[in-house]
Design a protein around this motif. Sequence first.
Motif, PDB file in Angstrom:
ATOM      1  N   GLY A 298      -0.157 -13.124   5.044  1.00 28.98           N
ATOM      2  CA  GLY A 298       0.635 -13.111   6.270  1.00 28.98           C
ATOM      3  C   GLY A 298      -0.235 -13.241   7.505  1.00 28.98           C
ATOM      4  N   GLU A 299      -0.012 -12.365   8.478  1.00 29.14           N
ATOM      5  CA  GLU A 299      -0.781 -12.378   9.724  1.00 29.14           C
ATOM      6  C   GLU A 299      -2.275 -12.153   9.497  1.00 29.14           C
ATOM      7  OE1 GLU A 299       0.205 -12.995  12.944  1.00 29.14           O
ATOM      8  OE2 GLU A 299       2.121 -13.554  12.051  1.00 29.14           O
ATOM      9  N   ASP A 300      -2.628 -11.529   8.378  1.00 27.71           N
ATOM     10  CA  ASP A 300      -4.029 -11.212   8.080  1.00 27.71           C
ATOM     11  C   ASP A 300      -4.669 -12.204   7.112  1.00 27.71           C
ATOM     12  OD1 ASP A 300      -4.150  -8.980   9.697  1.00 27.71           O
ATOM     13  OD2 ASP A 300      -3.617  -7.601   8.092  1.00 27.71           O
ATOM     14  N   ASP A 301      -4.096 -13.401   6.949  1.00 20.32           N
ATOM     15  CA  ASP A 301      -4.603 -14.308   5.925  1.00 20.32           C
ATOM     16  C   ASP A 301      -6.034 -14.776   6.162  1.00 20.32           C
ATOM     17  OD1 ASP A 301      -4.189 -16.106   7.995  1.00 20.32           O
ATOM     18  OD2 ASP A 301      -2.981 -17.499   6.819  1.00 20.32           O
TER      19      ASP A 301
ATOM     20  N   GLU B  31      -6.977   1.744  -6.430  1.00 17.99           N
ATOM     21  CA  GLU B  31      -6.360   0.473  -6.078  1.00 17.99           C
ATOM     22  C   GLU B  31      -5.316   0.169  -7.143  1.00 17.99           C
ATOM     23  OE1 GLU B  31      -7.695  -3.971  -4.664  1.00 17.99           O
ATOM     24  OE2 GLU B  31      -9.207  -2.543  -5.316  1.00 17.99           O
ATOM     25  N   ILE B  32      -4.095  -0.124  -6.723  1.00 18.40           N
ATOM     26  CA  ILE B  32      -2.990  -0.418  -7.641  1.00 18.40           C
ATOM     27  C   ILE B  32      -2.430  -1.775  -7.218  1.00 18.40           C
ATOM     28  CG2 ILE B  32      -0.788   0.379  -8.569  1.00 18.40           C
ATOM     29  CD1 ILE B  32      -1.587   3.201  -7.413  1.00 18.40           C
ATOM     30  N   GLY B  33      -2.955  -2.848  -7.797  1.00 23.96           N
ATOM     31  CA  GLY B  33      -2.577  -4.183  -7.341  1.00 23.96           C
ATOM     32  C   GLY B  33      -3.030  -4.352  -5.904  1.00 23.96           C
ATOM     33  N   SER B  34      -2.103  -4.699  -5.013  1.00 20.54           N
ATOM     34  CA  SER B  34      -2.454  -4.837  -3.597  1.00 20.54           C
ATOM     35  C   SER B  34      -2.273  -3.530  -2.828  1.00 20.54           C
ATOM     36  CB  SER B  34      -1.621  -5.947  -2.949  1.00 20.54           C
ATOM     37  OG  SER B  34      -0.255  -5.610  -2.985  1.00 20.54           O
ATOM     38  N   ASP B  35      -1.766  -2.487  -3.502  1.00 24.89           N
ATOM     39  CA  ASP B  35      -1.540  -1.182  -2.875  1.00 24.89           C
ATOM     40  C   ASP B  35      -2.757  -0.272  -3.063  1.00 24.89           C
ATOM     41  OD1 ASP B  35       1.005  -2.247  -2.586  1.00 24.89           O
ATOM     42  OD2 ASP B  35       1.875  -1.028  -4.187  1.00 24.89           O
ATOM     43  N   LEU B  36      -2.818   0.782  -2.253  1.00 26.18           N
ATOM     44  CA  LEU B  36      -3.881   1.770  -2.380  1.00 26.18           C
ATOM     45  C   LEU B  36      -3.288   3.166  -2.430  1.00 26.18           C
ATOM     46  CD1 LEU B  36      -6.443   0.434   0.268  1.00 26.18           C
ATOM     47  CD2 LEU B  36      -6.594   0.223  -2.215  1.00 26.18           C
TER      48      LEU B  36
ATOM     49  N   PHE C 264      -4.315   9.741  13.953  1.00 27.67           N
ATOM     50  CA  PHE C 264      -5.084   8.878  13.071  1.00 27.67           C
ATOM     51  C   PHE C 264      -4.072   8.106  12.239  1.00 27.67           C
ATOM     52  CE2 PHE C 264      -8.084  12.147  14.101  1.00 27.67           C
ATOM     53  CZ  PHE C 264      -9.322  11.529  14.076  1.00 27.67           C
ATOM     54  N   VAL C 265      -4.326   6.821  12.029  1.00 30.71           N
ATOM     55  CA  VAL C 265      -3.428   5.976  11.251  1.00 30.71           C
ATOM     56  C   VAL C 265      -4.256   5.266  10.191  1.00 30.71           C
ATOM     57  CG1 VAL C 265      -1.764   4.075  11.327  1.00 30.71           C
ATOM     58  CG2 VAL C 265      -1.974   5.627  13.288  1.00 30.71           C
ATOM     59  N   ALA C 266      -3.697   5.174   8.975  1.00 31.27           N
ATOM     60  CA  ALA C 266      -4.355   4.448   7.887  1.00 31.27           C
ATOM     61  C   ALA C 266      -3.348   3.469   7.296  1.00 31.27           C
ATOM     62  CB  ALA C 266      -4.837   5.422   6.810  1.00 31.27           C
ATOM     63  N   GLU C 267      -3.711   2.185   7.241  1.00 30.94           N
ATOM     64  CA  GLU C 267      -2.834   1.161   6.684  1.00 30.94           C
ATOM     65  C   GLU C 267      -3.645   0.186   5.845  1.00 30.94           C
ATOM     66  OE1 GLU C 267      -2.335  -2.319   9.919  1.00 30.94           O
ATOM     67  OE2 GLU C 267      -1.356  -0.439  10.485  1.00 30.94           O
ATOM     68  N   VAL C 268      -2.984  -0.448   4.896  1.00 35.91           N
ATOM     69  CA  VAL C 268      -3.646  -1.400   3.998  1.00 35.91           C
ATOM     70  C   VAL C 268      -3.677  -2.772   4.658  1.00 35.91           C
ATOM     71  CG1 VAL C 268      -3.539  -2.561   1.760  1.00 35.91           C
ATOM     72  CG2 VAL C 268      -2.937  -0.139   1.944  1.00 35.91           C
ATOM     73  N   ARG C 269      -4.855  -3.380   4.649  1.00 39.08           N
ATOM     74  CA  ARG C 269      -5.008  -4.738   5.169  1.00 39.08           C
ATOM     75  C   ARG C 269      -5.440  -5.638   4.022  1.00 39.08           C
ATOM     76  NH1 ARG C 269      -5.114  -4.452  10.797  1.00 39.08           N
ATOM     77  NH2 ARG C 269      -4.462  -6.619  10.674  1.00 39.08           N
TER      78      ARG C 269
ATOM     79  N   GLU D 200       2.861  -6.715   4.889  1.00 40.30           N
ATOM     80  CA  GLU D 200       3.580  -7.929   4.489  1.00 40.30           C
ATOM     81  C   GLU D 200       4.377  -7.766   3.201  1.00 40.30           C
ATOM     82  OE1 GLU D 200       0.300  -8.767   7.146  1.00 40.30           O
ATOM     83  OE2 GLU D 200       0.278  -7.827   5.194  1.00 40.30           O
ATOM     84  N   SER D 201       4.151  -6.709   2.437  1.00 41.39           N
ATOM     85  CA  SER D 201       4.873  -6.488   1.184  1.00 41.39           C
ATOM     86  C   SER D 201       6.218  -5.829   1.456  1.00 41.39           C
ATOM     87  CB  SER D 201       4.066  -5.568   0.253  1.00 41.39           C
ATOM     88  OG  SER D 201       2.838  -6.152  -0.073  1.00 41.39           O
ATOM     89  N   ALA D 202       7.207  -6.200   0.674  1.00 49.34           N
ATOM     90  CA  ALA D 202       8.529  -5.587   0.808  1.00 49.34           C
ATOM     91  C   ALA D 202       8.490  -4.152   0.293  1.00 49.34           C
ATOM     92  CB  ALA D 202       9.560  -6.391   0.028  1.00 49.34           C
ATOM     93  N   GLY D 203       9.154  -3.259   0.996  1.00 46.32           N
ATOM     94  CA  GLY D 203       9.272  -1.874   0.556  1.00 46.32           C
ATOM     95  C   GLY D 203       7.964  -1.104   0.650  1.00 46.32           C
ATOM     96  N   GLY D 204       8.043   0.138   0.222  1.00 48.56           N
ATOM     97  CA  GLY D 204       6.860   0.978   0.170  1.00 48.56           C
ATOM     98  C   GLY D 204       6.519   1.655   1.481  1.00 48.56           C
ATOM     99  N   ILE D 205       5.535   2.518   1.418  1.00 49.62           N
ATOM    100  CA  ILE D 205       5.019   3.233   2.586  1.00 49.62           C
ATOM    101  C   ILE D 205       3.976   2.337   3.245  1.00 49.62           C
ATOM    102  CG2 ILE D 205       3.679   5.248   3.318  1.00 49.62           C
ATOM    103  CD1 ILE D 205       4.982   6.702   0.881  1.00 49.62           C
TER     104      ILE D 205
END
Length: 130
Positions: free
Chosen positions: A44-47, A117-122, A35-40, A17-22
């Motif tokens: 947004g959809e995960d509220d 952990e960097i704010g909402s990023d990992l 294998f896939v790794a993503e931040v949840r 849901e964040s603009a930009g980034g990987i």
Amino acid sequence: RGLRRPGTIEAVVTPLESAGGIKAIVIQTNDHTAFVAEVRRPTGEDDDICDEGLLVYTVDSRIINGSGPVRVRPSQSSPSATLREQCGPLYAAPFDLGAGEVATFTEGAVTIEVLEEIGSDLRVRATWTG
């Protein structure tokens, strides 16, 4: 970002849901599986998710839709019956750096680690030894 052959990558992964980034790290282990790794995060959809962090799952293109081509690899079991009922059987699936949490996923030759952990990023490191 991703790996298509053995090696290691490190990246800061941002929520979808964040603009930009990987948005994900993908380790393609052969022509059909990855294998896939993503931040949840609970936005947004995960509220309404009950736990947050790095979600790790596998994808196998040989398995038809509806038969489980995507399989979540949970960080821990889901011990609370109340939370299982409220959030689903994989509510505790994300890997994170919280107290008592597991921050490393290993399956076969693949290791995925939550480093910071960097704010909402990992910050995530993925290694595939082939």
